[in-house]
Design an enzyme around this catalytic site. Structure first.
Site, PDB file in Angstrom:
ATOM      1  N   GLY A   1       0.873  -1.319  -0.215  1.00 30.20           N
ATOM      2  CA  GLY A   1       0.075  -0.055  -0.111  1.00 30.20           C
ATOM      3  C   GLY A   1       0.938   1.314   0.045  1.00 30.20           C
ATOM      4  O   GLY A   1       1.700   1.265   0.892  1.00 30.20           O
ATOM      5  N   GLY A  38      -2.408   6.990   1.744  1.00 33.10           N
ATOM      6  CA  GLY A  38      -2.114   8.082   2.742  1.00 33.10           C
ATOM      7  C   GLY A  38      -1.098   7.491   3.724  1.00 33.10           C
ATOM      8  O   GLY A  38      -0.251   8.105   4.116  1.00 33.10           O
ATOM      9  N   ILE A  39      -1.397   6.269   4.397  1.00 39.86           N
ATOM     10  CA  ILE A  39      -0.656   5.575   5.274  1.00 39.86           C
ATOM     11  C   ILE A  39       0.896   5.193   4.580  1.00 39.86           C
ATOM     12  O   ILE A  39       1.774   5.516   5.389  1.00 39.86           O
ATOM     13  CB  ILE A  39      -1.333   4.475   6.059  1.00 39.86           C
ATOM     14  CG1 ILE A  39      -2.527   4.702   6.808  1.00 39.86           C
ATOM     15  CG2 ILE A  39      -0.308   3.657   7.068  1.00 39.86           C
ATOM     16  CD1 ILE A  39      -3.396   3.638   7.100  1.00 39.86           C
ATOM     17  N   ASP A  67       1.396  -1.822  -4.821  1.00 38.26           N
ATOM     18  CA  ASP A  67       0.124  -1.127  -4.726  1.00 38.26           C
ATOM     19  C   ASP A  67      -0.193  -1.241  -6.080  1.00 38.26           C
ATOM     20  O   ASP A  67       0.288  -0.992  -7.164  1.00 38.26           O
ATOM     21  CB  ASP A  67       0.314   0.293  -4.357  1.00 38.26           C
ATOM     22  CG  ASP A  67      -0.991   1.050  -4.154  1.00 38.26           C
ATOM     23  OD1 ASP A  67      -1.910   1.163  -4.762  1.00 38.26           O
ATOM     24  OD2 ASP A  67      -1.092   1.645  -2.954  1.00 38.26           O
ATOM     25  N   ASP A 109      -6.308  -0.025   2.602  1.00 39.22           N
ATOM     26  CA  ASP A 109      -7.751   0.531   3.085  1.00 39.22           C
ATOM     27  C   ASP A 109      -8.921  -0.294   3.005  1.00 39.22           C
ATOM     28  O   ASP A 109      -9.757  -0.067   2.735  1.00 39.22           O
ATOM     29  CB  ASP A 109      -8.005   1.887   2.438  1.00 39.22           C
ATOM     30  CG  ASP A 109      -8.071   1.818   0.942  1.00 39.22           C
ATOM     31  OD1 ASP A 109      -7.872   0.573   0.264  1.00 39.22           O
ATOM     32  OD2 ASP A 109      -8.359   2.707   0.186  1.00 39.22           O
ATOM     33  N   CYS A 130      -4.360 -13.262  14.899  1.00 37.42           N
ATOM     34  CA  CYS A 130      -4.242 -12.765  13.355  1.00 37.42           C
ATOM     35  C   CYS A 130      -5.465 -11.907  13.185  1.00 37.42           C
ATOM     36  O   CYS A 130      -6.347 -11.583  13.998  1.00 37.42           O
ATOM     37  CB  CYS A 130      -4.163 -14.043  12.648  1.00 37.42           C
ATOM     38  SG  CYS A 130      -5.726 -14.610  12.339  1.00 37.42           S
ATOM     39  N   CYS A 172      -8.656 -13.065  13.395  1.00 40.93           N
ATOM     40  CA  CYS A 172      -9.059 -13.811  14.439  1.00 40.93           C
ATOM     41  C   CYS A 172      -9.934 -12.857  15.334  1.00 40.93           C
ATOM     42  O   CYS A 172     -10.830 -13.185  16.104  1.00 40.93           O
ATOM     43  CB  CYS A 172      -7.860 -14.449  15.181  1.00 40.93           C
ATOM     44  SG  CYS A 172      -6.815 -15.470  14.600  1.00 40.93           S
ATOM     45  N   CYS A 216     -11.524   9.040   0.405  1.00 41.77           N
ATOM     46  CA  CYS A 216     -10.203   8.556   0.564  1.00 41.77           C
ATOM     47  C   CYS A 216     -10.096   7.088   0.310  1.00 41.77           C
ATOM     48  O   CYS A 216      -9.287   6.235  -0.098  1.00 41.77           O
ATOM     49  CB  CYS A 216      -9.726   9.039   1.605  1.00 41.77           C
ATOM     50  SG  CYS A 216     -10.479   8.391   3.233  1.00 41.77           S
TER      51      CYS A 216
END
Length: 206
Positions: A34, A37-38, A58, A127, A168, A171, A185
């Site tokens: 990814g 934004g992050i 990505d 996301d 995980c 989980c 976004c």
């Protein structure tokens, strides 16, 4: 209270793991899934912290609505691959780094267990739940630690996932999001869910 303890545990695990890897950062191989934004913030932080081998995956392309928060991109990059442009941008911060960009879907068959095993750490910056769930499964199968950071609308989450030590990603139960509106976004040029197509059409023809 239990929720706060779990959140603290995840953050402490992430910090301890990153600090340990930073001691030999030049020889560590990282996979970042990814570059939105992050992902932009994460990639910048990793490369200026001394990590020199990073692969980025990505499948999306850059659009104008990304530019207010995805600072590795500018207007001239609209329509280009996020992974490729992010790679070029962080190389300017450290030209000695080795950055490999993959403009494709993380769920592609070519990213198999052997591929995941080649990394010391995998970091999610996604996301959507389907991709996060897939990376979670591959990291469990390949016994590689995953730091999963992602968003669902306006909510952010962090999980450290280590086989046989932590729960995980799948989980933990996920709350059913009944919202009738969707932050722009989370709507991508390359749709992975039907809702992306529906909301994109709504904005296009409004």
């Amino acid at each position: 209270m239990l929720k706060k303890i779990i959140e603290y545990h995840h953050h402490k695990l992430a910090c301890d793991l990153i600090i340990k890897l930073m001691e030999s950062a030049a020889g560590v191989k990282l996979l970042v899934v990814g570059a939105g934004g992050i992902g932009c913030e994460l990639l910048k932080t990793l490369v200026v912290s001394g990590f020199e081998y990073i692969e980025i995956i990505d499948l999306d392309t850059i659009e104008v609505s990304n530019l207010n928060r995805q600072f590795l991109f500018n207007k001239s990059h609209v329509g280009m691959s996020k992974a490729k442009v992010a790679s070029d941008s962080i190389l300017k911060m450290n030209p000695n780094a080795s950055i490999i960009a993959h403009h494709c879907d993380i769920q592609s068959d070519k990213f198999d267990i052997d591929f995941f095993k080649s990394f010391n750490l995998v970091l999610n910056a996604l996301d959507n739940r389907a991709a996060r769930s897939h990376v979670n499964k591959m990291c469990i199968l390949s016994d590689v630690v995953l730091i999963d950071g992602g968003t669902a609308g306006f909510l952010g989450q962090l999980h450290v996932i280590k086989k046989s030590i932590t729960a995980c990603y799948d989980c933990e139960p996920k709350t059913d999001n009944k919202t009738k509106t969707y932050p722009i976004c989370t709507i991508r040029n390359t749709p992975s869910e039907m809702i992306h197509c529906v909301v994109w059409s709504k904005y296009l023809f409004e």
